[in-house]
Design a protein around this motif. Structure first.
Motif, PDB file in Angstrom:
ATOM      1  N   SER A  57      -2.962  10.140  -0.123  1.00  0.00           N
ATOM      2  CA  SER A  57      -4.023   9.330   0.478  1.00  0.00           C
ATOM      3  C   SER A  57      -5.235  10.167   0.872  1.00  0.00           C
ATOM      4  CB  SER A  57      -3.493   8.595   1.715  1.00  0.00           C
ATOM      5  OG  SER A  57      -3.218   9.497   2.773  1.00  0.00           O
ATOM      6  N   TRP A  64      -5.302   4.776  -2.574  1.00  0.00           N
ATOM      7  CA  TRP A  64      -5.263   3.886  -1.422  1.00  0.00           C
ATOM      8  C   TRP A  64      -3.833   3.687  -0.932  1.00  0.00           C
ATOM      9  CZ3 TRP A  64      -8.312   0.130  -4.908  1.00  0.00           C
ATOM     10  CH2 TRP A  64      -7.530  -0.274  -5.992  1.00  0.00           C
ATOM     11  N   LEU A  66      -0.810   1.555   0.302  1.00  0.00           N
ATOM     12  CA  LEU A  66      -0.274   0.200   0.176  1.00  0.00           C
ATOM     13  C   LEU A  66       1.215   0.214   0.473  1.00  0.00           C
ATOM     14  CD1 LEU A  66      -2.118  -1.178  -2.973  1.00  0.00           C
ATOM     15  CD2 LEU A  66      -2.233  -2.117  -0.672  1.00  0.00           C
ATOM     16  N   HIS A  71      -1.692  -5.509  -2.054  1.00  0.00           N
ATOM     17  CA  HIS A  71      -3.014  -6.031  -2.441  1.00  0.00           C
ATOM     18  C   HIS A  71      -3.127  -7.546  -2.244  1.00  0.00           C
ATOM     19  CE1 HIS A  71      -4.922  -2.466  -4.084  1.00  0.00           C
ATOM     20  NE2 HIS A  71      -3.975  -2.272  -4.974  1.00  0.00           N
ATOM     21  N   ARG A  80       2.239  -6.297   6.760  1.00  0.00           N
ATOM     22  CA  ARG A  80       1.737  -4.930   6.888  1.00  0.00           C
ATOM     23  C   ARG A  80       2.589  -4.166   7.900  1.00  0.00           C
ATOM     24  NH1 ARG A  80      -3.055  -5.719   8.892  1.00  0.00           N
ATOM     25  NH2 ARG A  80      -2.758  -4.690  10.902  1.00  0.00           N
ATOM     26  N   GLY A  99     -14.223   2.779   2.936  1.00  0.00           N
ATOM     27  CA  GLY A  99     -13.169   3.506   2.240  1.00  0.00           C
ATOM     28  C   GLY A  99     -13.572   4.886   1.765  1.00  0.00           C
ATOM     29  N   TRP A 332       6.924  -3.629  -1.683  1.00  0.00           N
ATOM     30  CA  TRP A 332       6.223  -3.389  -2.939  1.00  0.00           C
ATOM     31  C   TRP A 332       7.135  -3.810  -4.083  1.00  0.00           C
ATOM     32  CZ3 TRP A 332       1.306  -2.354  -4.074  1.00  0.00           C
ATOM     33  CH2 TRP A 332       0.979  -1.841  -5.327  1.00  0.00           C
ATOM     34  N   PRO A 683      -4.147  -6.216   3.796  1.00  0.00           N
ATOM     35  CA  PRO A 683      -3.581  -4.949   3.314  1.00  0.00           C
ATOM     36  C   PRO A 683      -4.246  -3.689   3.864  1.00  0.00           C
ATOM     37  CG  PRO A 683      -3.981  -6.450   1.498  1.00  0.00           C
ATOM     38  CD  PRO A 683      -4.647  -7.040   2.682  1.00  0.00           C
ATOM     39  N   GLU A 685      -6.430  -1.547   2.479  1.00  0.00           N
ATOM     40  CA  GLU A 685      -6.486  -0.397   1.568  1.00  0.00           C
ATOM     41  C   GLU A 685      -7.424   0.660   2.142  1.00  0.00           C
ATOM     42  OE1 GLU A 685      -5.749  -4.053  -1.073  1.00  0.00           O
ATOM     43  OE2 GLU A 685      -6.942  -3.554   0.687  1.00  0.00           O
ATOM     44  N   SER A 686      -6.989   1.908   2.127  1.00  0.00           N
ATOM     45  CA  SER A 686      -7.646   2.956   2.908  1.00  0.00           C
ATOM     46  C   SER A 686      -8.867   3.571   2.247  1.00  0.00           C
ATOM     47  CB  SER A 686      -6.634   4.059   3.226  1.00  0.00           C
ATOM     48  OG  SER A 686      -6.000   4.501   2.033  1.00  0.00           O
TER      49      SER A 686
END
Length: 759
Positions: A57, A64, A66, A71, A80, A99, A332, A683, A685-686
């Motif tokens: 990450s 990203w 997850l 997503h 989460r 991001g 996932w 989500p 996403e980072s």
């Protein structure tokens, strides 16, 4: 000035460290384990062989984060991950909604540096260890290339979060590489030799528009025949970063010892691709683009997997099996990739989803033959097929948090990791995890230390949803649309909605539920109703014969119709959610999962939310009103929606929402914990992927806490975090606590999942 005479040989500086828990690997798993353990009171040494934290990450790889939310492409609602990983993602949303991977680096460093109990060693590689017996590690040895220093780190407990499992490998722990046969765990999705036994590495690149023409000359090592690569057809000038996840190679090599070889092959592909994009003449929109960044280390997916007292397998995931020692969850997809990666003719991934999240047992998180070694991250005890789901970063970090609190129990009681099972301590671990913000599906929590359990609760109001009728608009019914509606046993409300019909048509409506309690896959159709309506505005009223026998969410589904506009509301309410039968190719969601053969996964439809600012709730009216937001939810032990919203929420017309806790006798309170709604369905996403806001619309920003005399004990302005832990310098003595909150907005009422008080 320093001047030394000749010496036959010298040794680098050596530092000896003693700690309660030594964590090797500073990826997201190591970071979350270290912070969790440090906050629990353990002294921690965190060893990372890179200059920054975050692993895959980080800005060095730029993938990203997850996990179970996938997503927003699966049926795992409000999934989460909680605890420290949630804190990091929420913090990143606030500071870095665009991001930027460099900013995310700084957030991780900031959070680790803030913990006094953590000693962080960056750029330090572990290369040797000492054992006090065949099954006990006593110390590890590392070397930092930047300060030319050897570190000798001794501890009673070790946690391997290193990805390749360097500590477990050096210690002689049992491990596996490659895929098991179909027969070993009865896994029908076990890959064939043709598909390959290992997932490869990936590297990405970023481009930038300079506003003027840029020339490019490729290095000599760049591939010249790039168009011969099967997946070259997927390259274009718009994709960059981890959207190029399929730029993968190495699955047929040794993914530990051949990493440098794999890296060079990926560099050849990247620079060859950019050469073609810039110089072939087929991409005129690339004229002003420059190659801004190329990864220098590959993002690893798979190498060693270590054996614990249990190995997770495909059926644990697909059947959502329950485990007495559940400490975390995954969600996932089972996501396997062809071993030849970018050079394969096969699809870049093969994702198959389960109908909901699945439990991860504690027995997978320690070595079965090295007594003081915890496992976390992607190396936990799982088959190759199950690993395909557990390997993703948010799931890996989540299990690492469980390891951290298990280590605290082991340290306090002087026991080894496996003894938590043998000594019947798993319930204590589960309670500590839930208390720290970790949700464990199927595990109930009755916090005996929580003083709120002994208090009487009064609130200024309780939300009753008679209608979703604020900020309304008509939207084309281009997708089959559903509203998740919480219902109680014995009560099925009359439901009404409004449509604008363009020309006479037939409208189909279904009421569905999930076959498994706690899932959000509407796989059972309860009733179907059909309505004929002419042109114009119409109200549709639904009276169902179905009577619920349990508290659950039902799906009211209105099938897509190009001749109809459906009325939606801009109200955002904790525990209320719309879902749509849509396609999300990023996670192999094509509206319905349809296995082409018997590979041990199920066929079902996907019903997923849309990202804000879309994803409005359907404008519905209910008779009787939905009453799920009572004060007792504040101490039911569940801090997210499950079978119901599990939250207290104030009425819209309550100008000063207030919660009052009363005790018969004076209490000594040292700590108050509040759990707010930061939308566990989003989500977050980072990196790379932008987000519409940096604060979740459901989250209370401003609140105060006072005692029985009205004395202000605490005030918070601008909150955006899920968990607020308030510790007083001196214990507060009082018989009453009042919490006053502000509504987040006119469209979103103030809500709180829990309040807990500790002496």
């Amino acid at each position: 000035m320093l001047k030394t005479s000749f010496s036959e040989k010298r040794s680098p500086k050596k530092i000896f460290l003693e700690t309660g828990l030594a964590i090797v690997g500073g990826g997201l798993s190591g970071v979350c384990a270290a912070i969790t353990a440090a906050r629990a009171g353990l002294q921690v040494v965190l060893v990372q062989d890179r200059p920054v934290l975050g692993g895959n990450s980080s800005s060095e790889v730029r993938l990203w984060i997850l996990g179970a939310t996938s997503h927003l492409g699966n049926n795992n609602r409000w999934s989460r991950e909680g605890g420290v990983i949630d804190e990091l993602l929420v913090e990143n949303m606030f500071r870095n909604p665009e991001g930027n991977p460099l900013i995310f680096d700084s957030i991780l460093l900031d959070k680790v540096a803030a913990e006094e109990n953590i000693t962080l060693l960056l750029n330090t590689a572990i290369y040797e260890l000492e054992k006090s017996g065949s099954e006990i590690i006593s110390a590890i040895e590392g070397f930092c290339s930047q300060n030319s220093t050897h570190y000798h780190i001794s501890a009673p407990l070790f946690c391997d979060c290193s990805g390749d499992g360097i500590v477990g490998f050096l210690a002689g722990a049992a491990f596996r590489m490659g895929a098991e046969s179909k027969d070993e765990f009865d896994e029908k999705f076990a890959p064939t030799a043709e598909y390959g036994e290992l997932l490869g590495h990936s590297m990405y690149f970023y481009s930038k528009d300079t506003g003027k023409p840029v020339k490019y000359t490729a290095p000599e090592f760049a591939l010249k025949d790039i168009t011969e690569i099967p997946r070259f057809r997927s390259f274009n000038t718009k994709e960059y970063g981890c959207r190029l996840w399929w730029l993968e190679y190495g699955g047929r090599l040794d993914t530990v010892h051949d990493t440098e070889k794999i890296k060079w092959e990926l560099w050849k592909v990247i620079y060859g691709t950019w050469d073609y994009i810039k110089n072939s003449g087929n991409f005129p929109d690339a004229e002003n683009l420059t190659l801004e960044w190329v990864g220098t280390i590959p993002g690893k997916r798979e190498s060693r997997r270590f054996e614990g007292d249990y190995m997770l397998s495909q059926k644990d995931i697909v059947e959502q099996r329950t485990h007495f020692d559940a400490v975390a969850y995954g969600g996932w997809s089972i996501d396997l990739h062809p071993a030849d990666g970018v050079f394969s003719e096969k699809p870049g991934c093969n994702q198959w989803h389960s109908k909901g999240i699945y439990q991860i047992p504690y027995r997978t998180l320690y070595s079965k033959n090295i007594k003081n070694l915890f496992l976390a991250g992607r190396i936990i005890s799982a088959s190759h097929v199950a690993f395909a789901s557990t390997r993703v970063m948010a799931t890996s970090a989540y299990v690492a948090q469980a390891v951290a609190l298990a280590a605290k129990i082991c340290k306090d009681k002087g026991i080894f990791p496996a003894d938590i099972i043998k000594n019947d301590q798993i319930g204590i671990l589960q309670e500590e995890l839930i208390r720290s913000g970790q949700y464990i599906p199927g595990v109930k929590f009755n916090d005996q230390q929580d003083l709120v359990q002994k208090a009487s609760l009064q609130v200024s109001s309780e939300l009753k949803i008679e209608a979703l009728n604020k900020g309304m608009e008509y939207v084309d019914l281009a997708l089959s649309s559903a509203q998740l509606i919480p219902v109680k046993a014995g009560i099925m409300p009359k439901i009404s909605f409004s449509v604008n019909v363009k020309k006479p048509t037939t409208l189909n409506v279904q009421l569905r539920k999930s076959i498994k309690s706690g899932n959000y896959t509407p796989d059972i159709t309860i009733e179907t109703k059909t309505f004929s309506r002419g042109e114009g505005l119409h109200d549709v009223t639904l009276l169902f014969d179905f009577v619920p026998t349990e508290e659950t969410y039902l799906f009211l589904i209105i099938e897509k119709n190009p001749d109809v506009k459906l009325k939606f509301s801009q109200q955002r309410i904790t525990g209320m959610l719309s879902a749509f039968n849509l396609v999300n190719k990023a996670v192999s969601n094509f509206g319905k999962q349809t296995p082409t053969e018997d590979i041990g996964v199920e066929e079902f439809e996907f019903w997923c939310p849309q990202r804000r600012p879309a994803g409005l709730n359907i404008a519905l009216t209910f008779e009787p009103a939905l009453e799920f937001y009572g004060a007792q939810n504040l101490k039911n032990g569940i801090d997210r929606p499950t079978l119901n919203p599990n939250a207290w929420a104030a009425a819209y017309n309550d100008p000063k929402p207030e919660i009052t806790l009363n005790w018969d006798n004076e209490q000594q309170i040292s700590e108050i914990n509040l759990a707010f709604d930061t939308d566990f369905d989003h989500p977050m996403e980072s990196v790379l992927m932008g987000h519409p806001e940096n604060r979740m619309p459901f989250c209370v920003q401003n609140y105060t806490i006072t005692d029985e005399n009205g004395k202000l004990l605490y005030k918070k302005d601008g909150n955006y975090q899920t968990r607020n832990v308030i510790r007083f310098d001196s214990p507060v003595r009082t018989k009453q606590i009042k919490i006053n909150l502000e509504h987040p907005s006119a469209l979103t009422p103030a809500a709180l999942f829990s309040v807990r008080c500790y002496a």
